[in-house]
Design a protein around this motif. Structure first.
Motif, short mmCIF file in Angstrom:
data_model
loop_
_atom_site.label_atom_id
_atom_site.label_comp_id
_atom_site.label_asym_id
_atom_site.label_seq_id
_atom_site.Cartn_x
_atom_site.Cartn_y
_atom_site.Cartn_z
N ARG A 103 9.58 0.81 4.61
CA ARG A 103 9.26 0.68 3.19
C ARG A 103 8.73 1.98 2.62
O ARG A 103 8.99 2.33 1.47
N GLY A 104 7.97 2.73 3.43
CA GLY A 104 7.42 3.98 2.96
C GLY A 104 8.37 5.16 3.11
O GLY A 104 8.00 6.29 2.79
N ALA A 163 -0.96 -1.16 15.24
CA ALA A 163 -0.37 0.07 15.76
C ALA A 163 -1.33 0.76 16.72
O ALA A 163 -2.54 0.79 16.50
N VAL A 164 -0.78 1.31 17.79
CA VAL A 164 -1.55 2.15 18.71
C VAL A 164 -0.71 3.38 19.05
O VAL A 164 0.53 3.31 19.06
N GLY A 165 -1.36 4.48 19.30
CA GLY A 165 -0.63 5.70 19.62
C GLY A 165 -1.49 6.68 20.38
O GLY A 165 -2.70 6.47 20.53
N LEU A 166 -0.86 7.73 20.86
CA LEU A 166 -1.60 8.76 21.55
C LEU A 166 -1.03 10.12 21.20
O LEU A 166 0.15 10.26 20.85
N VAL A 167 -1.89 11.11 21.30
CA VAL A 167 -1.52 12.50 21.04
C VAL A 167 -2.00 13.32 22.23
O VAL A 167 -3.16 13.20 22.64
N ALA A 196 -4.23 6.65 4.95
CA ALA A 196 -2.97 7.32 4.61
C ALA A 196 -1.89 7.10 5.66
O ALA A 196 -0.73 6.86 5.33
N ILE A 197 -2.25 7.19 6.93
CA ILE A 197 -1.28 6.94 8.00
C ILE A 197 -1.21 5.44 8.29
O ILE A 197 -0.14 4.89 8.53
N GLY A 198 -2.35 4.77 8.25
CA GLY A 198 -2.39 3.33 8.52
C GLY A 198 -1.49 2.54 7.59
O GLY A 198 -0.89 1.53 7.99
N ALA A 199 -1.34 2.99 6.35
CA ALA A 199 -0.49 2.30 5.39
C ALA A 199 0.96 2.27 5.83
O ALA A 199 1.73 1.38 5.44
N HIS A 200 1.37 3.23 6.65
CA HIS A 200 2.77 3.33 7.06
C HIS A 200 3.04 2.75 8.44
O HIS A 200 4.19 2.44 8.76
N VAL A 258 0.86 -1.18 0.00
CA VAL A 258 0.00 0.00 0.00
C VAL A 258 0.90 1.23 0.00
O VAL A 258 1.87 1.30 0.76
N SER A 259 0.60 2.19 -0.85
CA SER A 259 1.35 3.44 -0.87
C SER A 259 0.38 4.61 -0.85
O SER A 259 -0.84 4.43 -1.03
N THR A 260 0.91 5.79 -0.59
CA THR A 260 0.06 6.98 -0.51
C THR A 260 0.67 8.10 -1.35
O THR A 260 1.86 8.09 -1.65
N SER A 261 -0.17 9.04 -1.71
CA SER A 261 0.32 10.23 -2.41
C SER A 261 -0.49 11.44 -1.97
O SER A 261 -1.62 11.32 -1.51
#
Length: 304
Positions: free
Chosen positions: A179-180, A283-287, A274-278, A69-72
């Protein structure tokens, strides 16, 4: 702990962002934030994030051997169209807040579009972050605009919030980031060669390792501890993100809600394509962002 915001007043400044901000849909609608989708490419097919390709599509593709999976970035034309829509709807100025230029060319596309529409009309802000690290800056700008503040104040709200926001996350594998091109080869070898789970963060717009732990369970514990440290006893807003890991995300959110007394707003959401692809499934995170003037009044008793 999602408070009910006051209805926004008519505003001379419109706020635009990209789909990687993952601002909750309720707030996007309430503040009339214009969201320009990034593009996601899977199996030779390109689609708009959120409209054509969602988190489940990406998680499924990344879980299939041999699928990439890639993004642009959005095109400058996408941004020109968005800016003109907001101006046609009555806005006099636009503040456009986006994903870090170190991670995507989205900001560059927005700047090219701003030059076409008029740089005195559109101000482009590089959040130097991603996901709700960008989204909280957008929210701060949108709330300032809803209060009727001018372009300079709306821009300052976005920049100040972005600068004071911490973004941390853990992934099951660093291979998708490597990879990304979002993390260097040497850093990606940490998790492979040493069999550890690095806690990552966004620093000066880049994804870099913060510390190394031995297990996924320990990584989640450290995320909570780091989140509490980032809050530092101040009123804060927190977002918890995940990709195909809802139980871990809910547990992380519950721990943060218990450990941060001054938590004003809490959002839990799945990362988009878009972020999930990378970052990949699991994955889990916090802001963590300062609440301050960007927050609405506290919620009524009993409201979450």
């Amino acid at each position: 702990m999602t408070p009910v915001d006051e209805p926004p007043r008519p505003q001379p400044v419109a706020v635009v962002t990209d789909s990687s901000a993952y601002l909750p849909a309720r707030l996007v609608e309430q503040y009339s934030v214009e969201v320009v989708p990034l593009y996601v490419v899977m199996a030779g097919h390109s689609g708009r994030e959120g409209d054509d390709i969602g988190p489940a599509d990406v998680a499924r593709a990344l879980g299939t051997r041999g699928h990439h999976v890639s993004t642009s970035r959005p095109t400058p034309g996408d941004f020109v169209a968005a800016y003109r829509r907001r101006l046609a709807a009555g806005a006099e100025r636009i503040v456009s807040v986006h994903l870090s230029a170190e991670l995507s060319g989205t900001v560059d596309a927005a700047r090219l579009a701003a030059a076409q529409v008029g740089e005195h009309v559109v101000t482009v802000v590089d959040s130097r972050s991603a996901a709700m690290g960008n989204g909280f800056a957008v929210l701060a700008a949108a709330r300032a605009a809803a209060r009727g503040e001018d372009m300079a104040a709306v821009t300052a709200a976005a920049r100040d919030t972005a600068a004071a926001t911490r973004t941390l996350f853990v992934v099951d594998t660093l291979e998708h980031l490597r990879r990304g091109g979002r993390i260097g080869h040497a850093a990606s070898m940490i998790g492979t060669a040493l069999s550890v789970k690095p806690v990552l963060h966004v620093a000066d717009g880049r994804v870099v390792p913060l510390e190394k732990v031995r297990t996924s369970a320990r990584a989640l514990v450290r995320l909570v501890q780091r989140g509490v440290e980032a809050a530092a006893g101040r009123p804060v807003m927190v977002a918890v993100h995940h990709l195909a890991a809802p139980e871990r995300a809910e547990r992380l959110a519950a721990d943060l809600e218990e450990r941060i007394p001054e938590l004003q707003e809490l959002y839990v959401s799945e990362l988009g394509a878009a972020i999930g692809a990378h970052v990949g499934p699991g994955a889990v995170g916090l802001v963590v962002a300062p609440a301050g003037a960007s927050s609405p009044p506290p919620p009524e008793a009993g409201e979450r």
